[in-house]
Design a protein around this motif. Sequence first.
Motif, PDB file in Angstrom:
ATOM      1  N   TYR A  10       0.839  -1.187   0.000  1.00 21.72           N
ATOM      2  CA  TYR A  10       0.000   0.000   0.000  1.00 21.72           C
ATOM      3  C   TYR A  10       0.879   1.244   0.000  1.00 21.72           C
ATOM      4  CZ  TYR A  10      -3.605   3.205   1.691  1.00 21.72           C
ATOM      5  OH  TYR A  10      -4.472   4.241   1.838  1.00 21.72           O
ATOM      6  N   TYR A  11       0.537   2.211  -0.844  1.00 26.54           N
ATOM      7  CA  TYR A  11       1.283   3.462  -0.876  1.00 26.54           C
ATOM      8  C   TYR A  11       0.403   4.543  -0.254  1.00 26.54           C
ATOM      9  CZ  TYR A  11       4.180   7.236  -2.603  1.00 26.54           C
ATOM     10  OH  TYR A  11       4.998   8.322  -2.684  1.00 26.54           O
ATOM     11  N   LYS A  12       0.846   5.020   0.894  1.00 24.97           N
ATOM     12  CA  LYS A  12      -0.014   5.901   1.671  1.00 24.97           C
ATOM     13  C   LYS A  12       0.070   7.340   1.185  1.00 24.97           C
ATOM     14  CE  LYS A  12      -1.424   6.595   6.330  1.00 24.97           C
ATOM     15  NZ  LYS A  12      -1.487   7.721   6.995  1.00 24.97           N
ATOM     16  N   TYR A  65       7.664   4.651  -9.034  1.00 31.85           N
ATOM     17  CA  TYR A  65       7.372   3.627  -8.038  1.00 31.85           C
ATOM     18  C   TYR A  65       6.546   2.508  -8.650  1.00 31.85           C
ATOM     19  CZ  TYR A  65       6.598   2.113  -3.260  1.00 31.85           C
ATOM     20  OH  TYR A  65       6.597   1.400  -2.100  1.00 31.85           O
ATOM     21  N   ARG A  68       8.436   0.338 -11.241  1.00 33.87           N
ATOM     22  CA  ARG A  68       9.344  -0.615 -10.605  1.00 33.87           C
ATOM     23  C   ARG A  68       8.676  -1.971 -10.390  1.00 33.87           C
ATOM     24  NH1 ARG A  68      11.917   2.319  -5.656  1.00 33.87           N
ATOM     25  NH2 ARG A  68      11.419   4.156  -6.875  1.00 33.87           N
ATOM     26  N   ARG A 176      16.239 -10.127   5.086  1.00 38.27           N
ATOM     27  CA  ARG A 176      17.027 -10.272   6.306  1.00 38.27           C
ATOM     28  C   ARG A 176      17.800 -11.597   6.309  1.00 38.27           C
ATOM     29  NH1 ARG A 176      13.553  -7.785   9.811  1.00 38.27           N
ATOM     30  NH2 ARG A 176      12.198  -9.543   9.598  1.00 38.27           N
ATOM     31  N   LYS A 179      20.695 -11.570   3.923  1.00 41.06           N
ATOM     32  CA  LYS A 179      21.821 -10.810   4.459  1.00 41.06           C
ATOM     33  C   LYS A 179      22.561 -11.613   5.518  1.00 41.06           C
ATOM     34  CE  LYS A 179      20.425  -6.047   3.926  1.00 41.06           C
ATOM     35  NZ  LYS A 179      19.543  -5.159   4.697  1.00 41.06           N
ATOM     36  N   ALA A 180      21.776 -12.302   6.376  1.00 39.39           N
ATOM     37  CA  ALA A 180      22.402 -13.088   7.436  1.00 39.39           C
ATOM     38  C   ALA A 180      23.274 -14.184   6.829  1.00 39.39           C
ATOM     39  CB  ALA A 180      21.346 -13.692   8.353  1.00 39.39           C
ATOM     40  N   GLN A 181      22.785 -14.811   5.753  1.00 35.09           N
ATOM     41  CA  GLN A 181      23.595 -15.864   5.138  1.00 35.09           C
ATOM     42  C   GLN A 181      24.771 -15.277   4.367  1.00 35.09           C
ATOM     43  OE1 GLN A 181      22.850 -18.223   6.653  1.00 35.09           O
ATOM     44  NE2 GLN A 181      20.887 -19.206   6.270  1.00 35.09           N
ATOM     45  N   MET A 182      24.582 -14.074   3.810  1.00 36.62           N
ATOM     46  CA  MET A 182      25.718 -13.428   3.141  1.00 36.62           C
ATOM     47  C   MET A 182      26.803 -13.108   4.150  1.00 36.62           C
ATOM     48  SD  MET A 182      23.759 -11.013   0.481  1.00 36.62           S
ATOM     49  CE  MET A 182      25.043  -9.966  -0.178  1.00 36.62           C
ATOM     50  N   ALA A 183      26.380 -12.744   5.368  1.00 35.97           N
ATOM     51  CA  ALA A 183      27.357 -12.466   6.417  1.00 35.97           C
ATOM     52  C   ALA A 183      28.146 -13.727   6.744  1.00 35.97           C
ATOM     53  CB  ALA A 183      26.658 -11.930   7.662  1.00 35.97           C
ATOM     54  N   VAL A 205      14.798 -22.586   3.582  1.00 37.19           N
ATOM     55  CA  VAL A 205      14.461 -23.339   4.797  1.00 37.19           C
ATOM     56  C   VAL A 205      14.091 -22.388   5.944  1.00 37.19           C
ATOM     57  CG1 VAL A 205      15.303 -24.962   6.513  1.00 37.19           C
ATOM     58  CG2 VAL A 205      15.776 -25.364   4.114  1.00 37.19           C
ATOM     59  N   PRO A 206      14.952 -21.406   6.282  1.00 31.76           N
ATOM     60  CA  PRO A 206      14.544 -20.484   7.351  1.00 31.76           C
ATOM     61  C   PRO A 206      13.280 -19.714   7.021  1.00 31.76           C
ATOM     62  CG  PRO A 206      16.874 -20.223   6.857  1.00 31.76           C
ATOM     63  CD  PRO A 206      16.312 -21.102   5.801  1.00 31.76           C
ATOM     64  N   VAL A 209      10.359 -21.989   7.754  1.00 34.56           N
ATOM     65  CA  VAL A 209      10.245 -22.117   9.206  1.00 34.56           C
ATOM     66  C   VAL A 209       9.571 -20.872   9.766  1.00 34.56           C
ATOM     67  CG1 VAL A 209      11.533 -22.260  11.359  1.00 34.56           C
ATOM     68  CG2 VAL A 209      12.219 -23.648   9.414  1.00 34.56           C
ATOM     69  N   ARG A 213       5.979 -20.348  11.647  1.00 38.12           N
ATOM     70  CA  ARG A 213       5.936 -19.754  12.985  1.00 38.12           C
ATOM     71  C   ARG A 213       4.948 -18.595  13.007  1.00 38.12           C
ATOM     72  NH1 ARG A 213      11.121 -18.585  13.631  1.00 38.12           N
ATOM     73  NH2 ARG A 213      10.745 -16.559  12.690  1.00 38.12           N
TER      74      ARG A 213
ATOM     75  N   TYR B  18       9.149   7.113   0.895  1.00 32.23           N
ATOM     76  CA  TYR B  18       9.595   6.537   2.163  1.00 32.23           C
ATOM     77  C   TYR B  18      11.059   6.866   2.462  1.00 32.23           C
ATOM     78  CZ  TYR B  18       5.369   3.760   1.621  1.00 32.23           C
ATOM     79  OH  TYR B  18       4.076   3.351   1.451  1.00 32.23           O
ATOM     80  N   PHE B  89      23.352 -11.376  13.326  1.00 31.53           N
ATOM     81  CA  PHE B  89      22.122 -10.588  13.252  1.00 31.53           C
ATOM     82  C   PHE B  89      21.261 -10.771  14.491  1.00 31.53           C
ATOM     83  CE2 PHE B  89      23.208  -9.913   8.957  1.00 31.53           C
ATOM     84  CZ  PHE B  89      22.416  -8.875   8.515  1.00 31.53           C
TER      85      PHE B  89
END
Lengths: 269, 283
Positions: A10-12, A65, A68, A176, A179-183, A205-206, A209, A213, B18, B89
């Motif tokens: 949504y674009y507010k 926008y 894209r 996220r 990025k965590a796996q790239m780290a 997999v994550p 999961v 959750r 944004y 993280f």
Amino acid sequence: MLRDITLGQYYKTESVIHSLDPRVKVIGVFVYIISLFMIKVSQGYIPATVFLILIIYMSKVPPGYMVRGLKPILILMIITGLFNLFLTPGEELVHFYSLRITKEGVRMMIEMILRLAYLILGTSVMTLTTTPNQLTDAIEKLFSPLKIFRFPVHEIAMMMSIALSFIPILVDETDRIMKAQMARGADFENRNLIKKMKAMIPVLVPLFVSAFRRANDLSLAMEARCYRGGDGRTRMKPLRYKKRDVMAYIVLILYIAVIILTGKLFGQV
Amino acid sequence: MSIIVDHLSYVYGKSTAYEVRAVDDVSFCINEGEYIGLLGQTGSGKSTLIQNLNGLLKPEEGSVYYDGADIFDKEYDRKKLRSNVGLVFQYPEHQLFEADVFSDVCFGPKNMGLTRTEVELRAYEALKMVGIRDEDFYISPFDLSGGEKRRVAIAGVLAMKPKVLILDEPSAGLDPGGREDILRLIDSIRQETGMSIILVSHSMDDVAEHAERLLVMYKSHLIFDDTPVNVFSQYETMNEIGLGVPQVMEVLTGLRNKGIPVRTDMITLNEAKNEILRVFGRC
């Protein structure tokens, strides 16, 4: 990285399109999509383009926008375009070996790409100007006559709204996790297709999961608030048509009339 | 081994509605073996800042230098950098994916292209370091408890043997016992390996107890870069920006306001205890 996907976000801002009854927008998108497939002559794309540009302008969502949102289907558009370019029979323009480009092919390519782009843009206008909640309300209301056939309208609407509102959440989550796996040294930029697919396992997999959750948490939260389906539920903001909604329907009818008219006018030529 | 952050700015959603300047003109440096606490409220730009440090995000302006080299240089090997600047993280247990604990920890060193023996040796050492029992090595990471999962995830980064370890709120969502365990674990990692630590935290007590130097972020800016005692002596400012000071400092300040002549520049529980005992003359 993955924030480019605009579908379902949504674009507010405040605009005429934003304030329309969501039912108008759902029907509008539906009618617009049908109109795209009704177009038989090239000239028919002129009113379709004008209409779309007008709506986008009125929605006050930055065009950049919106465009894209086309990125994810770029490859699909290119493939469709190429197939139409080379495989349409007709008057030959040029040919390399066994591949031939025809006049009809060029026309078909442009039309198919336009049609695909407009499909996505048209739908994006709706999802960008309507919150998922409004959207579900509209769908529920529009399909409520089906209740007599014991069709679970409310449940399906609820499922859709949950699915829609989870898109941006899962996109963020994917970002996220990537990025965590790239780290940890994961490489997603490999050009080798098999390696690329293998590199997705540490993300998928994550992600699954986490989706389970979240689903679990959400169902618990819903149960804790005594959610038990649609029967007897009232609304805080019931949907009521206003004057501008009636006007919007009139504009829609006019648009369809123009599309049919252009088809009739240029069809005989 | 040092990191220099030079006039770094990061902008999210550039030229959209944004657009947010999450990090604005931040400069500091991290020396070898330092234990740094990075403080700031939610949304102050901490997480964005640390993702710039290992090249996951590319800054709008400014740059980061690791060992004297610009990490955003075209030729720079950022994959190698990420094994030197390890980033854990928030909720790192959400990144676990392998069928067993040991293979998951192997993921990092394997990506570095080491030999199998070296990979497994490092995974073994890392798991030992975070205190996972041998019999848990080959069970599914999803069968572990919350605290154990987190330690396995930290081991996954440790196994790459980074020179700098950055942890984004490693104790978030754990019970008090679990929090204390994680912080003690970080202390022991540092003692054993000598790596620099950057601890991102919300808890003034945690950083006061463990860190040697504090960086405080407020509304995308770095407003303090000093020792914990000096930072927390800015009692008013710290309260104003919604972070506060360690609880023991609150107690000492309260005592002082009641007319008891204690010094208020004590930030850990032990220091405060000794100070109060000294004033009441029982030592």
